[in-house]
Design a protein around this motif. Structure first.
Motif, PDB file in Angstrom:
ATOM      1  N   GLY A  38       0.825  -1.217   0.043  1.00 22.14           N
ATOM      2  CA  GLY A  38      -0.046   0.254  -0.108  1.00 22.14           C
ATOM      3  C   GLY A  38       0.989   1.091   0.234  1.00 22.14           C
ATOM      4  O   GLY A  38       2.222   1.011   0.018  1.00 22.14           O
ATOM      5  N   GLY A  39       0.181   2.394   0.104  1.00 24.10           N
ATOM      6  CA  GLY A  39       0.871   3.663  -0.083  1.00 24.10           C
ATOM      7  C   GLY A  39       0.160   4.661   0.409  1.00 24.10           C
ATOM      8  O   GLY A  39      -1.072   4.758   0.101  1.00 24.10           O
ATOM      9  N   MET A  40       0.714   5.972   0.740  1.00 20.06           N
ATOM     10  CA  MET A  40      -0.141   7.031   0.995  1.00 20.06           C
ATOM     11  C   MET A  40       0.504   8.339   1.030  1.00 20.06           C
ATOM     12  O   MET A  40       1.808   8.321   0.718  1.00 20.06           O
ATOM     13  N   HIS A  41       0.128   9.378   1.144  1.00 23.79           N
ATOM     14  CA  HIS A  41       0.520  10.781   1.352  1.00 23.79           C
ATOM     15  C   HIS A  41       0.717  11.499   2.688  1.00 23.79           C
ATOM     16  O   HIS A  41      -0.102  11.243   3.020  1.00 23.79           O
ATOM     17  N   CYS A  42       2.035  11.334   3.016  1.00 21.22           N
ATOM     18  CA  CYS A  42       2.243  11.744   4.385  1.00 21.22           C
ATOM     19  C   CYS A  42       2.968  13.152   4.659  1.00 21.22           C
ATOM     20  O   CYS A  42       2.897  13.624   5.711  1.00 21.22           O
ATOM     21  N   GLY A  43       3.327  13.940   3.386  1.00 19.35           N
ATOM     22  CA  GLY A  43       3.732  15.222   3.576  1.00 19.35           C
ATOM     23  C   GLY A  43       5.400  15.286   3.119  1.00 19.35           C
ATOM     24  O   GLY A  43       5.753  16.520   3.197  1.00 19.35           O
ATOM     25  N   VAL A  44       5.947  14.154   2.771  1.00 23.51           N
ATOM     26  CA  VAL A  44       7.263  14.570   2.504  1.00 23.51           C
ATOM     27  C   VAL A  44       7.305  15.295   0.960  1.00 23.51           C
ATOM     28  O   VAL A  44       8.046  16.425   0.801  1.00 23.51           O
ATOM     29  N   LEU A  51       4.768   7.397   0.684  1.00 28.71           N
ATOM     30  CA  LEU A  51       5.033   6.579   1.864  1.00 28.71           C
ATOM     31  C   LEU A  51       4.424   5.274   1.428  1.00 28.71           C
ATOM     32  O   LEU A  51       3.301   5.169   1.055  1.00 28.71           O
ATOM     33  N   ALA A  52       5.224   4.337   1.448  1.00 28.96           N
ATOM     34  CA  ALA A  52       4.651   2.919   1.072  1.00 28.96           C
ATOM     35  C   ALA A  52       5.234   1.646   1.830  1.00 28.96           C
ATOM     36  O   ALA A  52       6.008   1.938   2.615  1.00 28.96           O
ATOM     37  N   TYR A  53       4.597   0.539   1.479  1.00 29.71           N
ATOM     38  CA  TYR A  53       5.084  -0.632   2.347  1.00 29.71           C
ATOM     39  C   TYR A  53       4.645  -2.011   1.433  1.00 29.71           C
ATOM     40  O   TYR A  53       3.983  -1.878   0.720  1.00 29.71           O
ATOM     41  N   ILE A  54       5.480  -3.080   1.900  1.00 32.07           N
ATOM     42  CA  ILE A  54       5.319  -4.357   1.440  1.00 32.07           C
ATOM     43  C   ILE A  54       5.348  -5.164   2.884  1.00 32.07           C
ATOM     44  O   ILE A  54       6.073  -5.112   3.546  1.00 32.07           O
ATOM     45  N   VAL A  55       4.524  -5.936   2.882  1.00 35.33           N
ATOM     46  CA  VAL A  55       4.346  -6.890   4.235  1.00 35.33           C
ATOM     47  C   VAL A  55       4.009  -8.270   3.704  1.00 35.33           C
ATOM     48  O   VAL A  55       3.112  -8.521   2.916  1.00 35.33           O
ATOM     49  N   SER A  56       4.749  -8.988   4.185  1.00 35.39           N
ATOM     50  CA  SER A  56       4.481 -10.628   4.224  1.00 35.39           C
ATOM     51  C   SER A  56       3.857 -11.260   5.377  1.00 35.39           C
ATOM     52  O   SER A  56       4.024 -10.732   6.480  1.00 35.39           O
ATOM     53  N   GLU A  57       3.042 -12.246   5.228  1.00 35.96           N
ATOM     54  CA  GLU A  57       2.221 -12.878   6.256  1.00 35.96           C
ATOM     55  C   GLU A  57       3.429 -13.510   7.208  1.00 35.96           C
ATOM     56  O   GLU A  57       2.900 -13.763   8.466  1.00 35.96           O
ATOM     57  N   VAL A  58       4.360 -13.952   6.682  1.00 33.28           N
ATOM     58  CA  VAL A  58       5.376 -14.793   7.459  1.00 33.28           C
ATOM     59  C   VAL A  58       6.711 -13.994   7.291  1.00 33.28           C
ATOM     60  O   VAL A  58       6.915 -13.693   6.397  1.00 33.28           O
ATOM     61  N   PRO A  59       7.762 -14.189   7.817  1.00 30.41           N
ATOM     62  CA  PRO A  59       9.113 -13.633   7.803  1.00 30.41           C
ATOM     63  C   PRO A  59       9.406 -14.322   6.372  1.00 30.41           C
ATOM     64  O   PRO A  59       9.294 -15.714   6.327  1.00 30.41           O
ATOM     65  N   THR A 147       6.542   9.636  10.908  1.00 32.66           N
ATOM     66  CA  THR A 147       6.208   8.659  11.716  1.00 32.66           C
ATOM     67  C   THR A 147       4.586   8.895  11.993  1.00 32.66           C
ATOM     68  O   THR A 147       4.001   7.964  12.232  1.00 32.66           O
ATOM     69  N   THR A 148       3.887   9.868  11.745  1.00 36.26           N
ATOM     70  CA  THR A 148       2.587   9.954  11.749  1.00 36.26           C
ATOM     71  C   THR A 148       2.023   9.154  10.447  1.00 36.26           C
ATOM     72  O   THR A 148       0.939   8.722  10.534  1.00 36.26           O
ATOM     73  N   GLY A 149       2.616   9.291   9.419  1.00 40.13           N
ATOM     74  CA  GLY A 149       2.298   8.351   8.159  1.00 40.13           C
ATOM     75  C   GLY A 149       2.418   6.918   8.547  1.00 40.13           C
ATOM     76  O   GLY A 149       1.477   6.009   8.321  1.00 40.13           O
ATOM     77  N   ILE A 150       3.352   6.609   9.286  1.00 40.34           N
ATOM     78  CA  ILE A 150       3.634   4.978   9.631  1.00 40.34           C
ATOM     79  C   ILE A 150       2.422   4.665  10.498  1.00 40.34           C
ATOM     80  O   ILE A 150       2.130   3.521  10.364  1.00 40.34           O
TER      81      ILE A 150
END
Length: 420
Positions: A38-44, A51-59, A147-150
């Motif tokens: 996902g991703g969003m606008h945090c103000g940078v 601001l974006a992320y990737i997450v796996s269900e498991v390590p 940090t607010t975005g995270i």
């Protein structure tokens, strides 16, 4: 045809099957099992997603390759240190708009804070979060905005692969993604990829970020071996402007959820996996080259007949990196002398009287002499959106392909005011 359309045409128009690999043009990093992004606008940035992320269900087992620039940015240092603890990653947090490079000890602490904040949101160990940044060099991170975005980014409204793709971009004009699927041990295995990169692109990892996910079951050492092999043939064979940046990396996550027998070099389908990884990496590399800042053409250099693969790669890189070659292609000038000159200073001991050079199907140099050719036909060929240069060294059996773009007035405009 407008520039955006040109750049988009690198994608495949339909799924195709090659060596048991199905290419899916509209898929990407969330196609493999167990991943979300996902991703969003945090103000940078002022308006765009940043601001974006990737997450796996498991390590996931993880492998990375990193910029060769000695001024490595803080996120790279933190990520490499974290991965070294157990060769696993479960999440990646990415910001664009600020590179967090050349920012001293404060930059290191800011990268650690990004890692800590996202790990807290996921309730996982901090070293399982990789941190990535891209953007302007030498400015401290606006950590209040980050940090607010995270703290908000995992909300459902921000979860979408398209959000991720947009949030990692800087001067890019388009998102870059691809995925493939194939069968191993009767299990469907997927590899998805996403990347950003448009300027400061040069062989040996340039201003680019590459993110690859797979649900294959493969241990770290074998994954790293595959990534290094493929990177040398793909990401390290592109150039836009000859600059190698401070922040660049490619990370591959393998979470094993496809439940195939663990892949090793001895596995009968090892080559299928490596070829799948190569398809993803090469596609992303070519998209980056085509999206070069101000570019109007993708340039592909195919070198054949070299004594070694290293020689072939060196010749290809030399040609694709030549500003004189790049400007000639922009100007649709069939100036074969610039290509021959680039071959000559590549450092490879070629025999000039054996070399043949062609622009597409048009021979322009052979046996140490120019070939008669139709200038109008050559100019017409160079007006195409993809230009191929073929070089035959006639010294051996090795080959390599390099990719780049033309060098235009717009490149100067973009980079003359990058910070402003």
């Amino acid at each position: 045809m407008n520039k955006g359309t040109i750049k988009g045409e690198i994608t495949l128009t339909q799924a195709t099957s090659t060596n048991e690999i199905v290419v899916l043009e509209n898929a990407g990093i969330t196609l493999p099992q167990g991943y979300k992004a996902g991703g969003m606008h945090c103000g940078v940035k002022r308006k765009r997603l940043d601001l974006a992320y990737i997450v796996s269900e498991v390590p996931a087992d993880v492998a990375g390759v990193y910029t060769t620039n000695l001024f490595q940015a803080a996120p790279l240092l933190v990520t490499q240190e974290s991965i070294a603890k157990e060769n696993k990653t479960q999440a990646i947090i990415v910001n664009s708009g600020n590179a967090n490079a050349c920012t001293g000890e404060q930059g290191i602490q800011d990268a650690y804070q990004m890692q800590k904040e996202f790990a807290s949101q996921l309730n996982i160990q901090e070293h399982l979060v990789s941190v990535t940044s891209t953007g302007v060099i030498g400015e401290l991170m606006p950590m209040d905005k980050i940090t607010t975005g995270i703290s908000q980014i995992l909300q459902p409204e921000f979860e979408a692969e398209e959000n991720f793709l947009q949030a990692i971009l800087t001067t890019d004009t388009c998102a870059k993604h691809i995925a493939v699927q194939f069968t191993i041990d009767g299990k469907t295995v997927s590899i998805g990829g996403a990347a950003k990169g448009s300027g400061m692109i040069h062989p040996n990892m340039a201003t680019m970020l590459g993110f690859v996910t797979t649900d294959a079951n493969i241990a770290h050492e074998d994954l790293l071996s595959a990534l290094r092999e493929v990177t040398n043939q793909t990401f390290n064979m592109i150039t836009v402007d000859g600059d190698t940046s401070t922040n660049d990396m490619v990370l591959v996550m393998a979470n094993g959820l496809a439940e195939n027998d663990q892949l090793t070099k001895e596995h009968p389908d090892w080559d299928v996996f490596v070829n799948g990884l190569k398809v993803v990496s090469e596609t992303l590399a070519k998209k980056i080259a085509r999206d070069g800042e101000g570019a109007t053409k993708l340039v592909e250099v195919q070198v054949n007949g070299a004594l070694t693969a290293e020689d072939a790669r060196a010749v290809g890189k030399s040609i694709i990196s030549s500003n004189l070659v790049k400007t000639a292609i922009y100007g649709t000038d069939a100036n074969w002398g610039r290509i021959v000159t680039a071959i000559g200073y590549s450092g490879v001991p070629v025999e000039p009287n054996l070399v043949k050079v062609s622009l597409g199907s048009i021979p322009v140099f052979e046996n140490g002499l120019p070939c008669p050719f139709d200038e109008v036909e050559a100019k017409s060929y160079l007006e195409q959106e993809t230009v191929q240069i073929f070089v035959e060294l006639n010294q051996g059996n090795s080959s390599a392909t390099a990719w780049g773009c033309d060098l235009t007035y717009d490149y100067v405009k973009i980079n003359a005011s990058y910070r402003t």
